[in-house]
Design an enzyme around this catalytic site. Structure first.
Site, PDB file in Angstrom:
ATOM      1  CE1 TYR A  63      -4.330   0.436  -0.307  1.00  0.00           C
ATOM      2  CE2 TYR A  63      -4.393  -1.481   1.129  1.00  0.00           C
ATOM      3  CZ  TYR A  63      -5.020  -0.619   0.239  1.00  0.00           C
ATOM      4  OH  TYR A  63      -6.323  -0.821  -0.092  1.00  0.00           O
ATOM      5  CD  GLU A  65      -4.807   5.080   0.921  1.00  0.00           C
ATOM      6  OE1 GLU A  65      -4.984   6.012   1.713  1.00  0.00           O
ATOM      7  OE2 GLU A  65      -5.555   4.088   0.843  1.00  0.00           O
ATOM      8  CG  ASP A 209      -8.791  10.700 -23.715  1.00  0.00           C
ATOM      9  OD1 ASP A 209      -7.824   9.927 -23.877  1.00  0.00           O
ATOM     10  OD2 ASP A 209      -9.847  10.353 -23.168  1.00  0.00           O
ATOM     11  CB  THR A 235      -5.204   4.108 -21.432  1.00  0.00           C
ATOM     12  OG1 THR A 235      -5.258   4.235 -22.850  1.00  0.00           O
ATOM     13  CG2 THR A 235      -6.573   4.366 -20.848  1.00  0.00           C
ATOM     14  CE  LYS A 238      -7.629   2.542 -25.323  1.00  0.00           C
ATOM     15  NZ  LYS A 238      -7.763   3.298 -24.064  1.00  0.00           N
ATOM     16  NE  ARG A 244      -7.188  -3.392 -19.662  1.00  0.00           N
ATOM     17  CZ  ARG A 244      -7.372  -3.422 -20.982  1.00  0.00           C
ATOM     18  NH1 ARG A 244      -6.659  -4.235 -21.750  1.00  0.00           N
ATOM     19  NH2 ARG A 244      -8.269  -2.651 -21.534  1.00  0.00           N
TER      20      ARG A 244
HETATM   21  N1  DSN Z   1     -12.448   1.012 -24.594  1.00  0.00           N
HETATM   22  C1  DSN Z   1     -11.506   1.881 -25.256  1.00  0.00           C
HETATM   23  C2  DSN Z   1     -11.443   1.602 -26.711  1.00  0.00           C
HETATM   24  O1  DSN Z   1     -11.593   0.458 -27.092  1.00  0.00           O
HETATM   25  O2  DSN Z   1     -11.219   2.509 -27.497  1.00  0.00           O
HETATM   26  C3  DSN Z   1     -11.799   3.299 -24.972  1.00  0.00           C
HETATM   27  O3  DSN Z   1     -12.022   3.470 -23.637  1.00  0.00           O
END
Ligand code: DSN
Length: 429
Positions: A63, A65, A209, A235, A238, A244
């Protein structure tokens, strides 16, 4: 889908296989599925073995925090340097003044931006979900559309492109606190400088974003939102090819507001194993080979788009500038969901998706969304894209004709090509 030459799960996850064979078998099956299929979902990828290892370490037992040097728990001798490393690497890779690597994923990261810069009931502006935006950009069914007043822009019906004059008019009329640019089904380059000018005129905070294109930006294959955006949300799993997770980046002036919003505003303890894996992914993204990867993702997408156009496919905006292609299957006379499910049976994994001005419902839309991050991670190049387009063409035709034999034949061809291109992070013989 089976991959006959794959070792059994017990060889790769011996402790898991001994303790919980049922679960180990499912993971083994997923490994074989990911190895043997052509994964075209543009928001997915294959992480490296190093990222995978970092994600599964004892760091998850801890942990933490707070932030490095300011924690609410002792025993941070190793955790603090891990987080500092991830932050330093994020700052270096993206050229930003401040980075927070604690958001659990993209939606919580975006929620933290609301918490930092807006009050419930404030007006916020983003691209409409069915036009290619994201739920958390103020779309009605999301908390961001329920607790804030979301106004939405889209693309022009004749071009499939964002009309920046329309965005400006809407922003000046509505005076939102936040303007989001970016989304989940945008095949074209985002003009961050133009969005920044609009946000400045409207007195709004510009949030870029970049979840889909973070890896392309890191690799120099898409323009950067730095220095245009006030806040950058992404994120990490990707095109960036990390675990993730998510990050928020900003100029130093917004550092305190962002950090306070993530913790204690929205989250508790960070997931330290994810932080470590983000650090590894950023280390990989700083290498020249990642630049090659990012440029190859785009080159493959352009080659695939051209090959699909040559086969009569209707692509939203007429093609792509990035990793993503949005196909409107209306002229092929096959609904997106029917095509996606048929392609899945052919070993080609895509997702059905709305297209702008879609007359069909979101759960049964007209489009299919595909992308090249995963196949590029396996080393497929532009020379393979005609074959990929051919499989998609035959798969869609088979969906229309309800020809299962044709799908089975494609599936065998896909498995053959995939076995010649092992995926990073997956067990090999
Ligand atoms: N779920 C993501 C995507 O597939 O683009 C976006 O949050």
């Amino acid at each position: 889908m089976t991959h006959p030459s794959s070792p059994s799960p017990s060889e790769h996850h011996p402790a898991l296989a001994a303790e919980d064979p049922e679960l180990a078998a499912l993971i083994g099956a997923e490994e074989r599925l990911q190895a043997g299929t052509l994964r075209l979902i543009p928001s997915e990828n294959y992480v490296s073995a190093a990222v995978l290892e970092a994600s599964g370490t004892v760091l998850q037992n801890k942990y933490s925090e707070g932030y490095p040097g300011r924690r609410y728990y002792e025993g941070q001798q190793n955790i603090d340097p891990v987080e500092r490393l991830a932050v330093a690497r994020a700052k270096a890779v993206f050229g930003v003044e401040h980075a927070n690597v604690q958001p659990y994923s993209g939606s919580p990261a975006n929620l933290a931006v609301y918490l930092a810069f807006a009050e419930p009931g404030d007006t916020v502006m983003g691209m409409a979900l069915p036009m290619g935006g994201h739920l958390t950009h103020g779309w009605g069914v999301s908390a961001t559309g329920k607790w804030f007043r979301g106004v939405q822009y889209g693309v022009r019906q004749d071009t499939g492109l964002v009309d920046l004059d329309e965005v400006r008019d809407l922003a000046l009329k509505e005076r939102p606190k936040l303007i989001f640019c970016g989304g989940t089904a945008l095949p074209r380059t985002i003009d961050f400088a133009a969005f920044a000018e609009i946000a400045h005129e409207a007195g709004a905070v510009l949030v870029a974003d970049i979840a889909h294109i973070a890896g392309l930006i890191a690799g120099g294959a898409h323009p950067s939102p730095v220095p245009h955006a006030d806040v950058i949300s992404t994120t990490t799993h990707k095109t960036l090819r990390g675990p993730r997770g998510a990050m928020l980046m900003a100029r130093e002036e917004h550092a305190k507001a962002i950090d306070k919003a993530v913790f204690p505003g929205l989250q508790g303890g960070p997931h330290n194993q994810t932080t470590a894996a983000i650090a590894v992914a950023l280390h990989e993204a700083s290498r020249p080979s990642f630049r090659d990867y990012a440029h190859a993702v785009v080159a493959n997408a352009k080659a695939l788009a051209d090959a699909l156009l040559a086969r009569g496919f209707d692509l939203v905006s007429g093609g792509t500038d990035n990793h993503l292609i949005l196909m409107d299957l209306t002229p092929k006379d096959v609904p997106g969901k029917v095509a996606a499910k048929a392609l899945d049976r052919a070993g080609i994994v895509v997702n059905y998706n709305t297209v702008p001005f879609d007359p069909r419902k979101p759960f049964d839309p007209s489009g299919v969304r595909i992308g090249t991050p995963s196949l590029t991670s396996r080393g497929l190049g532009a020379e393979h894209m005609a074959t990929v387009a051919d499989w998609i063409d035959r798969g869609v035709a088979a969906a229309r004709a309800e020809d299962e034999d044709a799908l089975t034949k494609i599936r065998a061809e896909v498995a053959d090509l995939m076995s010649a291109h092992p995926a990073p992070g997956l067990p090999t013989d």
